[in-house]
Design a protein around this motif. Sequence first.
Motif, PDB file in Angstrom:
ATOM      1  N   PHE A  46       0.761  38.661 -63.911  1.00  0.00           N
ATOM      2  CA  PHE A  46       1.117  39.491 -62.763  1.00  0.00           C
ATOM      3  C   PHE A  46       2.614  39.795 -62.823  1.00  0.00           C
ATOM      4  CE2 PHE A  46      -2.736  37.329 -61.531  1.00  0.00           C
ATOM      5  CZ  PHE A  46      -3.466  38.329 -60.899  1.00  0.00           C
ATOM      6  N   PRO A  47       2.987  40.823 -63.608  1.00  0.00           N
ATOM      7  CA  PRO A  47       4.410  41.105 -63.816  1.00  0.00           C
ATOM      8  C   PRO A  47       5.091  41.637 -62.568  1.00  0.00           C
ATOM      9  CG  PRO A  47       3.065  42.825 -64.798  1.00  0.00           C
ATOM     10  CD  PRO A  47       2.119  41.753 -64.350  1.00  0.00           C
ATOM     11  N   ASN A  48       6.364  41.331 -62.458  1.00  0.00           N
ATOM     12  CA  ASN A  48       7.203  41.877 -61.401  1.00  0.00           C
ATOM     13  C   ASN A  48       7.612  43.306 -61.754  1.00  0.00           C
ATOM     14  OD1 ASN A  48       8.718  41.981 -59.059  1.00  0.00           O
ATOM     15  ND2 ASN A  48      10.217  40.453 -59.694  1.00  0.00           N
ATOM     16  N   GLN A  49       8.003  44.094 -60.760  1.00  0.00           N
ATOM     17  CA  GLN A  49       8.483  45.456 -61.006  1.00  0.00           C
ATOM     18  C   GLN A  49       9.915  45.420 -61.528  1.00  0.00           C
ATOM     19  OE1 GLN A  49       8.131  48.126 -57.699  1.00  0.00           O
ATOM     20  NE2 GLN A  49       6.079  47.428 -57.167  1.00  0.00           N
ATOM     21  N   ARG A  50      10.228  46.347 -62.422  1.00  0.00           N
ATOM     22  CA  ARG A  50      11.596  46.413 -62.960  1.00  0.00           C
ATOM     23  C   ARG A  50      12.618  46.682 -61.864  1.00  0.00           C
ATOM     24  NH1 ARG A  50      12.991  50.983 -67.240  1.00  0.00           N
ATOM     25  NH2 ARG A  50      12.774  52.204 -65.330  1.00  0.00           N
ATOM     26  N   ASP A  51      12.299  47.598 -60.940  1.00  0.00           N
ATOM     27  CA  ASP A  51      13.217  47.864 -59.830  1.00  0.00           C
ATOM     28  C   ASP A  51      13.552  46.578 -59.089  1.00  0.00           C
ATOM     29  OD1 ASP A  51      13.375  50.574 -60.296  1.00  0.00           O
ATOM     30  OD2 ASP A  51      12.482  51.181 -58.379  1.00  0.00           O
ATOM     31  N   HIS A  52      12.546  45.744 -58.838  1.00  0.00           N
ATOM     32  CA  HIS A  52      12.772  44.504 -58.101  1.00  0.00           C
ATOM     33  C   HIS A  52      13.661  43.552 -58.895  1.00  0.00           C
ATOM     34  CE1 HIS A  52       8.839  44.957 -55.540  1.00  0.00           C
ATOM     35  NE2 HIS A  52       9.730  45.907 -55.302  1.00  0.00           N
ATOM     36  N   MET A  53      13.415  43.435 -60.184  1.00  0.00           N
ATOM     37  CA  MET A  53      14.213  42.523 -60.998  1.00  0.00           C
ATOM     38  C   MET A  53      15.662  42.973 -61.085  1.00  0.00           C
ATOM     39  SD  MET A  53      11.583  41.344 -64.034  1.00  0.00           S
ATOM     40  CE  MET A  53      11.088  43.000 -64.534  1.00  0.00           C
ATOM     41  N   GLU A  54      15.874  44.268 -61.285  1.00  0.00           N
ATOM     42  CA  GLU A  54      17.234  44.797 -61.354  1.00  0.00           C
ATOM     43  C   GLU A  54      17.949  44.634 -60.019  1.00  0.00           C
ATOM     44  OE1 GLU A  54      19.040  46.463 -63.833  1.00  0.00           O
ATOM     45  OE2 GLU A  54      17.534  46.064 -65.372  1.00  0.00           O
ATOM     46  N   PHE A  55      17.231  44.908 -58.938  1.00  0.00           N
ATOM     47  CA  PHE A  55      17.849  44.822 -57.624  1.00  0.00           C
ATOM     48  C   PHE A  55      18.199  43.378 -57.276  1.00  0.00           C
ATOM     49  CE2 PHE A  55      17.870  44.540 -53.003  1.00  0.00           C
ATOM     50  CZ  PHE A  55      18.746  45.568 -52.687  1.00  0.00           C
ATOM     51  N   ALA A  56      17.275  42.460 -57.538  1.00  0.00           N
ATOM     52  CA  ALA A  56      17.544  41.055 -57.244  1.00  0.00           C
ATOM     53  C   ALA A  56      18.744  40.544 -58.036  1.00  0.00           C
ATOM     54  CB  ALA A  56      16.311  40.214 -57.550  1.00  0.00           C
ATOM     55  N   ALA A  57      18.862  40.957 -59.288  1.00  0.00           N
ATOM     56  CA  ALA A  57      20.016  40.551 -60.099  1.00  0.00           C
ATOM     57  C   ALA A  57      21.305  41.101 -59.519  1.00  0.00           C
ATOM     58  CB  ALA A  57      19.832  41.024 -61.539  1.00  0.00           C
ATOM     59  N   ALA A  58      21.256  42.333 -59.021  1.00  0.00           N
ATOM     60  CA  ALA A  58      22.449  42.946 -58.416  1.00  0.00           C
ATOM     61  C   ALA A  58      22.871  42.188 -57.164  1.00  0.00           C
ATOM     62  CB  ALA A  58      22.176  44.409 -58.092  1.00  0.00           C
ATOM     63  N   VAL A  59      21.903  41.749 -56.358  1.00  0.00           N
ATOM     64  CA  VAL A  59      22.236  41.000 -55.146  1.00  0.00           C
ATOM     65  C   VAL A  59      22.935  39.688 -55.506  1.00  0.00           C
ATOM     66  CG1 VAL A  59      21.273  39.760 -53.167  1.00  0.00           C
ATOM     67  CG2 VAL A  59      20.404  42.032 -53.757  1.00  0.00           C
ATOM     68  N   ILE A 113      16.019  52.061 -60.327  1.00  0.00           N
ATOM     69  CA  ILE A 113      17.084  51.242 -59.767  1.00  0.00           C
ATOM     70  C   ILE A 113      17.618  50.326 -60.862  1.00  0.00           C
ATOM     71  CG2 ILE A 113      17.601  49.403 -58.106  1.00  0.00           C
ATOM     72  CD1 ILE A 113      15.514  50.699 -56.260  1.00  0.00           C
ATOM     73  N   ARG A 114      18.943  50.301 -60.985  1.00  0.00           N
ATOM     74  CA  ARG A 114      19.586  49.494 -62.018  1.00  0.00           C
ATOM     75  C   ARG A 114      20.687  48.628 -61.398  1.00  0.00           C
ATOM     76  NH1 ARG A 114      15.800  51.006 -64.203  1.00  0.00           N
ATOM     77  NH2 ARG A 114      15.523  52.064 -66.206  1.00  0.00           N
ATOM     78  N   ASN A 115      20.946  47.524 -62.043  1.00  0.00           N
ATOM     79  CA  ASN A 115      22.014  46.633 -61.619  1.00  0.00           C
ATOM     80  C   ASN A 115      23.351  47.216 -62.085  1.00  0.00           C
ATOM     81  OD1 ASN A 115      23.759  44.559 -61.024  1.00  0.00           O
ATOM     82  ND2 ASN A 115      22.862  43.086 -62.447  1.00  0.00           N
TER      83      ASN A 115
END
Length: 228
Positions: A127-140, A92-94
């Motif tokens: 405790f790193p976050n998932q890349r999908d989550h970071m990209e998705f949150a930025a997109a929101v 998932i990408r922004n």
Amino acid sequence: MSDLTPFPTDWQTALALVAHPDDPEYGMAAAVARWTGEGKRVVYALASSGEAGIEGMEPAEAGPLREAEQRASAKIVGVDDVEFWGFPDSDIRNTPQLRERIVEAINRVAPQVILSLYGGPEWAPGFPNQRDHMEFAAAVLEAYDTLEPAARPRWLFENGPAATHAVDVTDEIESAVRSLAAHERYLAVLDPQTPVVDQARAQVDRMTAPRDDFGGVRAACFELKRTT
């Protein structure tokens, strides 16, 4: 440590925007159960079907299975509206396409509240976050900021560690446990040595621990990222 603010109550519809099946259950579900029990409407929109999330299972089989588990899980906490957008799990990408889909969902559902995923790099040190989550949150966040001011939902929250607001979920713990445990096949493969319900209870206990900064009650916590 300052006290958390009670989550707003003067709203009727919330749109939960997440990346994968089970994302709502890892932090939001107890609050969602309370809100739907109060007559509020919550809609789940998932970027992917989680098709890459079950080790040893082909995506063509895992995707429909995880969608079915998510729908069953959502129903336990009173959510009937669940949609899947078909973006690729684990990639998932922004992108403009994702942001357009987010804007379309916001305009269609017309929520007063958006619930999104935590977008920071770490939940805690080590405790790193998932890349999908970071990209998705930025997109929101970017999608929200492109909306005309009059079209923006009043509040946008992330379900993350830097909490500003909280919901008393003392009476919703068991619903949250059952909701996460509905992801039965996913959890059984994720940790074959631990019964699914025990996995679910441990996670819910972590995410809804009693808060000294919120009257000592069990709480689901959110960080306010945008407001109008």
